[in-house]
Scaffold this motif. Structure first.
Motif, PDB file in Angstrom:
ATOM      1  N   PRO A 116       0.851  -1.197   0.000  1.00  0.00           N
ATOM      2  CA  PRO A 116       0.000   0.000   0.000  1.00  0.00           C
ATOM      3  C   PRO A 116       0.882   1.241   0.000  1.00  0.00           C
ATOM      4  CG  PRO A 116      -0.419  -1.449   1.905  1.00  0.00           C
ATOM      5  CD  PRO A 116       0.852  -1.884   1.290  1.00  0.00           C
ATOM      6  N   TYR A 133      -5.395   4.606   4.281  1.00  0.00           N
ATOM      7  CA  TYR A 133      -5.309   3.903   3.003  1.00  0.00           C
ATOM      8  C   TYR A 133      -6.418   4.270   2.018  1.00  0.00           C
ATOM      9  CZ  TYR A 133      -2.177   1.295   5.963  1.00  0.00           C
ATOM     10  OH  TYR A 133      -1.167   0.962   6.825  1.00  0.00           O
ATOM     11  N   ASN A 138      -2.683   0.275  -3.918  1.00  0.00           N
ATOM     12  CA  ASN A 138      -2.067  -0.902  -3.298  1.00  0.00           C
ATOM     13  C   ASN A 138      -1.561  -1.796  -4.425  1.00  0.00           C
ATOM     14  OD1 ASN A 138      -1.253  -2.882  -1.532  1.00  0.00           O
ATOM     15  ND2 ASN A 138      -3.324  -3.591  -1.033  1.00  0.00           N
TER      16      ASN A 138
END
Length: 282
Positions: A116, A133, A138
């Protein structure tokens, strides 16, 4: 779902926060060589229990969020202990050596190589934040070597956390990431070093540094314990990027010495194209 997070710092801790929010049934186990980090993670509430590698056999998911050299050393041991139904993925910034190290492991199918592209310049459990995130890319390597049902489990986690997925082979990943991540960290560290060595008065640095300097040197606050192994692991690609970068700096210096500011203007104008490439990225 029992999730074991090995390394409860910024990256692992942020996974813990978001997985707890996205999966009501998730129970988070923290594993770390630092008892202080585990205590802090417990006090912050993003792990439910302290644990160790001895309990890995209980896991449904194992997330390895430690320096890349340490991951290479223990990944095979982790795979030895997990059940056939357990997904193991790491979040390291280099992939070729890691994937190679477990290429012939009998439980290779349990492992998903992930990276990520997210983080901050801070480290430790106290640096962990929600939604780190969300909207981030990713990169998944060698997805075809992971059991399909475990791929699905991984993708459900990544999707619920809001990640964009891109697939790449490990060698290409390490080469590209050397340019867009590793080089920028080296540049930041060396800019910080240059200024500290020249400007001995810290008060002057603080008073005179504008937002441009602060943003450029921000990455120099990153953890040397994390970044030294990355540079070592990706040495060949990092050296190649440094040679190209140094060549561009040398050319710029020569243009300055020769008063060729028309060419300097053209170089910067051409490079301004990066604004359109990186549009929307903070």
């Amino acid at each position: 779902m029992k999730v074991f997070i090995i390394g409860v710092g910024l990256i692992g801790g942020s996974f813990a926060i978001d997985i707890k929010a996205a999966f009501n049934e998730a129970e988070i186990y923290g594993v770390d060589i630092s008892a202080q980090y585990l205590d802090k993670a417990m006090s912050l509430g993003f792990i439910d229990k302290k644990s160790s590698l001895d309990d890995i056999y209980k896991a449904d998911v194992v997330i390895v969020a430690i320096p890349v050299d340490a991951t290479v050393k223990i990944l095979a041991e982790i795979l030895n202990q997990v059940t056939d139904e357990c997904l193991v993925f790491d979040v390291g910034s280099t992939k070729e050596k890691l994937c190679s190290s477990i290429r012939n492991h009998p439980k290779r199918r349990n492992y998903l190589a992930a990276h990520p592209i997210a983080g901050t310049e801070y480290s430790g459990p106290q640096a962990a934040i929600a939604n780190l995130y969300r909207g981030k890319t990713n990169i998944i390597c060698e997805v075809e070597k992971t059991a399909f049902k475990l791929q699905e489990r991984g993708m459900e986690i990544f999707t619920r956390l809001g990640m964009r997925i891109r697939y790449m082979d490990p060698a290409s990943h390490d080469k590209h990431i050397a340019y867009v991540s590793h080089l920028s960290h080296i540049s930041s560290f060396m800019l910080g070093k240059t200024v500290i060595e020249k400007e001995k008065n810290e008060r002057d640095i603080f008073d005179m540094a504008g937002s441009g300097f602060a943003s450029t040197v921000r990455l120099a606050k990153s953890s040397p314990a994390m970044w030294t192994p990355i540079f070592k692991d990706n040495k060949k690609n990092v050296i190649e990027t440094l040679e190209e970068y140094i060549a561009n700096l040398t050319q710029f210096k020569e243009l300055m010495k020769n008063d060729n500011f028309e060419k300097i203007h053209k170089e910067m104008e051409d490079t301004n194209h990066i604004k359109t490439i990186l549009k929307g990225i903070v």
